[in-house]
Write a protein that holds these residues in place. Structure first.
Motif, PDB file in Angstrom:
ATOM      1  N   CYS A   6       0.859  -1.183   0.000  1.00 49.40           N
ATOM      2  CA  CYS A   6       0.000   0.000   0.000  1.00 49.40           C
ATOM      3  C   CYS A   6       0.895   1.232   0.000  1.00 49.40           C
ATOM      4  CB  CYS A   6      -0.874   0.048   1.259  1.00 49.40           C
ATOM      5  SG  CYS A   6      -1.930  -1.372   1.493  1.00 49.40           S
ATOM      6  N   THR A   7       0.498   2.238  -0.773  1.00 48.72           N
ATOM      7  CA  THR A   7       1.241   3.493  -0.828  1.00 48.72           C
ATOM      8  C   THR A   7       0.274   4.645  -0.638  1.00 48.72           C
ATOM      9  OG1 THR A   7       2.902   2.549  -2.294  1.00 48.72           O
ATOM     10  CG2 THR A   7       2.735   4.953  -2.256  1.00 48.72           C
ATOM     11  N   VAL A   8       0.717   5.655   0.088  1.00 53.38           N
ATOM     12  CA  VAL A   8      -0.082   6.853   0.301  1.00 53.38           C
ATOM     13  C   VAL A   8       0.840   8.063   0.240  1.00 53.38           C
ATOM     14  CG1 VAL A   8       0.086   6.813   2.828  1.00 53.38           C
ATOM     15  CG2 VAL A   8      -1.880   7.888   1.750  1.00 53.38           C
ATOM     16  N   MET A   9       0.330   9.157  -0.291  1.00 60.46           N
ATOM     17  CA  MET A   9       1.059  10.419  -0.296  1.00 60.46           C
ATOM     18  C   MET A   9       0.538  11.252   0.871  1.00 60.46           C
ATOM     19  SD  MET A   9       3.068  10.131  -2.868  1.00 60.46           S
ATOM     20  CE  MET A   9       3.667  11.788  -2.991  1.00 60.46           C
ATOM     21  N   ILE A  10       1.445  11.754   1.696  1.00 61.52           N
ATOM     22  CA  ILE A  10       1.073  12.545   2.861  1.00 61.52           C
ATOM     23  C   ILE A  10       1.707  13.921   2.735  1.00 61.52           C
ATOM     24  CG2 ILE A  10       1.155  12.719   5.384  1.00 61.52           C
ATOM     25  CD1 ILE A  10       1.288   9.637   5.464  1.00 61.52           C
ATOM     26  N   ALA A  11       0.907  14.952   2.829  1.00 61.35           N
ATOM     27  CA  ALA A  11       1.383  16.328   2.673  1.00 61.35           C
ATOM     28  C   ALA A  11       1.985  16.827   3.984  1.00 61.35           C
ATOM     29  CB  ALA A  11       0.246  17.228   2.211  1.00 61.35           C
ATOM     30  N   ARG A  12       3.020  16.156   4.428  1.00 65.96           N
ATOM     31  CA  ARG A  12       3.802  16.521   5.610  1.00 65.96           C
ATOM     32  C   ARG A  12       5.254  16.145   5.336  1.00 65.96           C
ATOM     33  NH1 ARG A  12       1.303  19.941   9.103  1.00 65.96           N
ATOM     34  NH2 ARG A  12      -0.432  18.999  10.170  1.00 65.96           N
ATOM     35  N   PRO A  13       6.182  16.827   6.002  1.00 64.62           N
ATOM     36  CA  PRO A  13       7.597  16.493   5.806  1.00 64.62           C
ATOM     37  C   PRO A  13       7.890  15.046   6.207  1.00 64.62           C
ATOM     38  CG  PRO A  13       7.348  18.550   7.026  1.00 64.62           C
ATOM     39  CD  PRO A  13       5.988  17.951   6.915  1.00 64.62           C
ATOM     40  N   CYS A  14       8.857  14.471   5.537  1.00 65.20           N
ATOM     41  CA  CYS A  14       9.245  13.086   5.765  1.00 65.20           C
ATOM     42  C   CYS A  14       9.566  12.827   7.245  1.00 65.20           C
ATOM     43  CB  CYS A  14      10.447  12.757   4.882  1.00 65.20           C
ATOM     44  SG  CYS A  14      10.725  11.002   4.667  1.00 65.20           S
ATOM     45  N   ALA A  15      10.291  13.717   7.888  1.00 66.59           N
ATOM     46  CA  ALA A  15      10.673  13.524   9.290  1.00 66.59           C
ATOM     47  C   ALA A  15       9.449  13.429  10.193  1.00 66.59           C
ATOM     48  CB  ALA A  15      11.587  14.651   9.753  1.00 66.59           C
ATOM     49  N   GLU A  16       8.414  14.179   9.894  1.00 62.71           N
ATOM     50  CA  GLU A  16       7.197  14.163  10.705  1.00 62.71           C
ATOM     51  C   GLU A  16       6.417  12.858  10.511  1.00 62.71           C
ATOM     52  OE1 GLU A  16       3.152  16.775  11.000  1.00 62.71           O
ATOM     53  OE2 GLU A  16       5.028  17.864  10.639  1.00 62.71           O
ATOM     54  N   VAL A  17       6.312  12.405   9.270  1.00 67.87           N
ATOM     55  CA  VAL A  17       5.621  11.146   8.986  1.00 67.87           C
ATOM     56  C   VAL A  17       6.397   9.989   9.616  1.00 67.87           C
ATOM     57  CG1 VAL A  17       4.800   9.601   7.164  1.00 67.87           C
ATOM     58  CG2 VAL A  17       4.630  12.092   6.871  1.00 67.87           C
ATOM     59  N   PHE A  18       7.715  10.009   9.483  1.00 60.97           N
ATOM     60  CA  PHE A  18       8.560   8.969  10.081  1.00 60.97           C
ATOM     61  C   PHE A  18       8.368   8.933  11.590  1.00 60.97           C
ATOM     62  CE2 PHE A  18      12.514   7.308  11.832  1.00 60.97           C
ATOM     63  CZ  PHE A  18      12.698   6.167  11.070  1.00 60.97           C
ATOM     64  N   ASP A  19       8.339  10.096  12.230  1.00 59.95           N
ATOM     65  CA  ASP A  19       8.168  10.166  13.681  1.00 59.95           C
ATOM     66  C   ASP A  19       6.847   9.545  14.116  1.00 59.95           C
ATOM     67  OD1 ASP A  19       9.172  11.224  16.324  1.00 59.95           O
ATOM     68  OD2 ASP A  19       7.249  12.268  16.201  1.00 59.95           O
ATOM     69  N   TYR A  20       5.789   9.781  13.365  1.00 57.69           N
ATOM     70  CA  TYR A  20       4.480   9.201  13.674  1.00 57.69           C
ATOM     71  C   TYR A  20       4.579   7.677  13.761  1.00 57.69           C
ATOM     72  CZ  TYR A  20      -0.402   7.797  13.003  1.00 57.69           C
ATOM     73  OH  TYR A  20      -1.633   7.221  13.140  1.00 57.69           O
ATOM     74  N   GLN A  88       5.800  -9.900   8.683  1.00 56.68           N
ATOM     75  CA  GLN A  88       7.054  -9.166   8.555  1.00 56.68           C
ATOM     76  C   GLN A  88       6.752  -7.996   7.636  1.00 56.68           C
ATOM     77  OE1 GLN A  88       9.711 -12.238   7.105  1.00 56.68           O
ATOM     78  NE2 GLN A  88      10.499 -12.536   9.169  1.00 56.68           N
ATOM     79  N   CYS A  89       7.057  -6.781   8.121  1.00 58.31           N
ATOM     80  CA  CYS A  89       6.644  -5.569   7.410  1.00 58.31           C
ATOM     81  C   CYS A  89       7.800  -4.599   7.249  1.00 58.31           C
ATOM     82  CB  CYS A  89       5.532  -4.862   8.196  1.00 58.31           C
ATOM     83  SG  CYS A  89       4.145  -5.926   8.627  1.00 58.31           S
ATOM     84  N   VAL A  90       7.696  -3.778   6.221  1.00 56.18           N
ATOM     85  CA  VAL A  90       8.637  -2.677   6.026  1.00 56.18           C
ATOM     86  C   VAL A  90       7.856  -1.445   5.591  1.00 56.18           C
ATOM     87  CG1 VAL A  90       9.224  -3.363   3.660  1.00 56.18           C
ATOM     88  CG2 VAL A  90      10.789  -1.911   4.935  1.00 56.18           C
ATOM     89  N   LEU A  91       8.128  -0.331   6.249  1.00 58.08           N
ATOM     90  CA  LEU A  91       7.595   0.974   5.879  1.00 58.08           C
ATOM     91  C   LEU A  91       8.744   1.760   5.269  1.00 58.08           C
ATOM     92  CD1 LEU A  91       5.631   1.787   9.143  1.00 58.08           C
ATOM     93  CD2 LEU A  91       4.597   1.562   6.869  1.00 58.08           C
ATOM     94  N   THR A  92       8.538   2.315   4.072  1.00 60.58           N
ATOM     95  CA  THR A  92       9.563   3.163   3.472  1.00 60.58           C
ATOM     96  C   THR A  92       8.992   4.561   3.281  1.00 60.58           C
ATOM     97  OG1 THR A  92       8.949   2.409   1.253  1.00 60.58           O
ATOM     98  CG2 THR A  92      10.797   1.287   2.318  1.00 60.58           C
ATOM     99  N   GLU A 101       6.025  10.235   0.353  1.00 64.24           N
ATOM    100  CA  GLU A 101       5.408   9.026  -0.167  1.00 64.24           C
ATOM    101  C   GLU A 101       5.726   7.912   0.826  1.00 64.24           C
ATOM    102  OE1 GLU A 101       5.290   7.441  -4.479  1.00 64.24           O
ATOM    103  OE2 GLU A 101       6.944   6.385  -3.482  1.00 64.24           O
ATOM    104  N   LEU A 102       4.691   7.309   1.383  1.00 66.69           N
ATOM    105  CA  LEU A 102       4.840   6.249   2.376  1.00 66.69           C
ATOM    106  C   LEU A 102       4.351   4.949   1.766  1.00 66.69           C
ATOM    107  CD1 LEU A 102       5.250   5.126   5.265  1.00 66.69           C
ATOM    108  CD2 LEU A 102       2.932   5.926   5.766  1.00 66.69           C
ATOM    109  N   THR A 103       5.189   3.915   1.818  1.00 65.53           N
ATOM    110  CA  THR A 103       4.821   2.606   1.280  1.00 65.53           C
ATOM    111  C   THR A 103       4.989   1.550   2.362  1.00 65.53           C
ATOM    112  OG1 THR A 103       5.501   3.234  -0.949  1.00 65.53           O
ATOM    113  CG2 THR A 103       5.328   0.875  -0.503  1.00 65.53           C
ATOM    114  N   LEU A 104       3.988   0.705   2.490  1.00 66.57           N
ATOM    115  CA  LEU A 104       4.060  -0.459   3.360  1.00 66.57           C
ATOM    116  C   LEU A 104       4.116  -1.694   2.482  1.00 66.57           C
ATOM    117  CD1 LEU A 104       3.305  -1.894   6.333  1.00 66.57           C
ATOM    118  CD2 LEU A 104       1.432  -2.594   4.820  1.00 66.57           C
ATOM    119  N   GLN A 105       5.050  -2.587   2.784  1.00 66.63           N
ATOM    120  CA  GLN A 105       5.096  -3.914   2.189  1.00 66.63           C
ATOM    121  C   GLN A 105       5.068  -4.899   3.348  1.00 66.63           C
ATOM    122  OE1 GLN A 105       8.774  -3.425  -0.062  1.00 66.63           O
ATOM    123  NE2 GLN A 105       7.568  -3.709  -1.923  1.00 66.63           N
TER     124      GLN A 105
END
Length: 153
Positions: A6-20, A88-92, A101-105
């Motif tokens: 699954c991929t989603v585009m989030i209108a926030r800086p990468c550091a903020e999305v990563f922190d979440y 087993q998951c990876v978030l990029t 751009e956030l992707t979960l595999q």
């Protein structure tokens, strides 16, 4: 890996999305009504080996995630215990001109006799993760519930 993606585009800086996603004990119960609480173990910064216990309103009532890899602002890998699944998951996380751009595999890895149901489990897992990522997007982008001051970057 990669049975669920699954991929989603989030209108926030990468550091903020990563922190979440790095600190679900601080954000997930606030942004997802299906999660009652999230407990971190051990205390301190999230790193490989940090475990999060999620208590849910529905079934399964309790799930566990253990982070295995943390690459700041780029990648989080984690293993889970979700009823009869051992995903087993990876978030990029990839910065874009408009945010992240956030992707979960994920590979759900059903155990025992549920292995035969892998296609159904993968389809349901894709739906659930798409909903989770959409909730995270909405919460992160909502100025009413989440301002820049709530995230220490």
């Amino acid at each position: 890996m990669g049975k669920i993606e699954c991929t989603v585009m989030i209108a926030r800086p990468c550091a903020e999305v990563f922190d979440y996603f790095l600190n679900p004990d601080q954000y997930v119960a606030k942004s997802n009504p299906e999660v009652q609480s999230v407990v971190r173990s051990p205390e301190g910064p999230t790193r490989p080996g940090t475990t999060f216990l999620f208590r849910h309103t529905g079934r399964p009532r309790q799930t566990r995630s253990r982070f295995t890899t943390v690459v700041p602002d780029r990648e989080i890998r984690f293993d889970g215990e979700v009823g009869p699944l051992r995903p087993q998951c990876v978030l990029t996380f990839a910065p874009t001109g408009d945010g992240t751009e956030l992707t979960l595999q994920a590979d759900p890895k059903p155990i025992g006799p549920l292995r035969i149901l892998s296609p159904l489990i993968t389809r349901k897992g894709t739906q659930l993760w798409a909903q989770r990522l959409q909730r995270a997007k909405e919460w992160l982008e909502s100025s009413a519930t989440h301002g820049p001051s709530e995230v220490d970057i």
